[in-house]
Design a protein around this motif. Sequence first.
Motif, PDB file in Angstrom:
ATOM      1  N   GLY A  25      -1.247  -7.097  -8.630  1.00 41.51           N
ATOM      2  CA  GLY A  25      -1.097  -5.786  -9.244  1.00 41.51           C
ATOM      3  C   GLY A  25      -1.885  -5.643 -10.532  1.00 41.51           C
ATOM      4  O   GLY A  25      -1.363  -5.882 -11.621  1.00 41.51           O
ATOM      5  N   PHE A  26      -3.149  -5.242 -10.413  1.00 42.72           N
ATOM      6  CA  PHE A  26      -3.977  -5.059 -11.598  1.00 42.72           C
ATOM      7  C   PHE A  26      -3.371  -4.042 -12.563  1.00 42.72           C
ATOM      8  O   PHE A  26      -3.431  -4.218 -13.780  1.00 42.72           O
ATOM      9  N   ALA A  27      -2.770  -2.984 -12.046  1.00 40.34           N
ATOM     10  CA  ALA A  27      -2.207  -1.941 -12.908  1.00 40.34           C
ATOM     11  C   ALA A  27      -0.890  -2.364 -13.551  1.00 40.34           C
ATOM     12  O   ALA A  27      -0.358  -1.642 -14.394  1.00 40.34           O
ATOM     13  N   LEU A  28      -0.368  -3.522 -13.186  1.00 37.57           N
ATOM     14  CA  LEU A  28       0.919  -3.981 -13.715  1.00 37.57           C
ATOM     15  C   LEU A  28       0.762  -4.962 -14.865  1.00 37.57           C
ATOM     16  O   LEU A  28       1.714  -5.621 -15.250  1.00 37.57           O
ATOM     17  N   LYS A  29      -0.410  -5.062 -15.429  1.00 40.65           N
ATOM     18  CA  LYS A  29      -0.690  -6.081 -16.439  1.00 40.65           C
ATOM     19  C   LYS A  29      -0.409  -5.626 -17.870  1.00 40.65           C
ATOM     20  O   LYS A  29      -1.017  -6.127 -18.811  1.00 40.65           O
ATOM     21  N   GLY A  30       0.507  -4.699 -18.033  1.00 43.71           N
ATOM     22  CA  GLY A  30       0.939  -4.312 -19.372  1.00 43.71           C
ATOM     23  C   GLY A  30      -0.055  -3.480 -20.160  1.00 43.71           C
ATOM     24  O   GLY A  30      -0.032  -3.509 -21.400  1.00 43.71           O
ATOM     25  N   TRP A  31      -0.919  -2.752 -19.482  1.00 41.92           N
ATOM     26  CA  TRP A  31      -1.917  -1.939 -20.189  1.00 41.92           C
ATOM     27  C   TRP A  31      -1.244  -0.860 -21.030  1.00 41.92           C
ATOM     28  O   TRP A  31      -0.336  -0.188 -20.578  1.00 41.92           O
ATOM     29  N   ARG A  32      -1.712  -0.711 -22.269  1.00 42.62           N
ATOM     30  CA  ARG A  32      -1.152   0.300 -23.163  1.00 42.62           C
ATOM     31  C   ARG A  32      -2.200   1.267 -23.716  1.00 42.62           C
ATOM     32  O   ARG A  32      -1.870   2.299 -24.280  1.00 42.62           O
TER      33      ARG A  32
END
Length: 196
Positions: free
Chosen positions: A127-134
Amino acid sequence: MKSFKIRSMAVAALLPLAAIATPAVAHDHGTAKAAAIYAPITQAEVEAAHTAWCGALVAIATENDTKGQPAAKELAKKVLDSAYGYSMGPVLFKPTLTVAPQTFRTTYDGALAYFVGGDKAYPNDTGFALKGWRKCETSNNTILITGNSALSMGNVSMWDTKGNMTRVDKTWGYVRGADGGLKIVLHHSSLPYSAK
């Protein structure tokens, strides 16, 4: 940033994208094909699409952190439905962190697995989108507009919850979808080359 607008001979330039926009095969998750409509794309629309993509990435990551992966997956489905051209046919999607034999994600299910994981058919996807991007920002090198299609090339910078930044090289291709909005039909992403 350079921006080129090609008005003459646009029909010839659009023929390859027209084939992508109106294929005769069934949609890979059960819906009928949506036909692209013709209306010239503007640079402002391409830039807005980049901003929206970044906002969606941060929203999916935040949804995962606050409500869990199932909620993030539902949001990712909405993003894929609105931002990508999977309802029009295969999308030429080469994500940053994929390997053979699943390097290319031309199907909806493959793209969803890349963004949010949890699909046994794609066991390497976490899950690339689940890597805590802020935070997420785009920087374009070039935008090429040819009437009803556009290409862009540049960088996307993403920051996680700890402030760590990841920068990737991005190329996006857009056509206007049946709903009038821009649809991603090409998405190529890679880490910048580093000679060690």
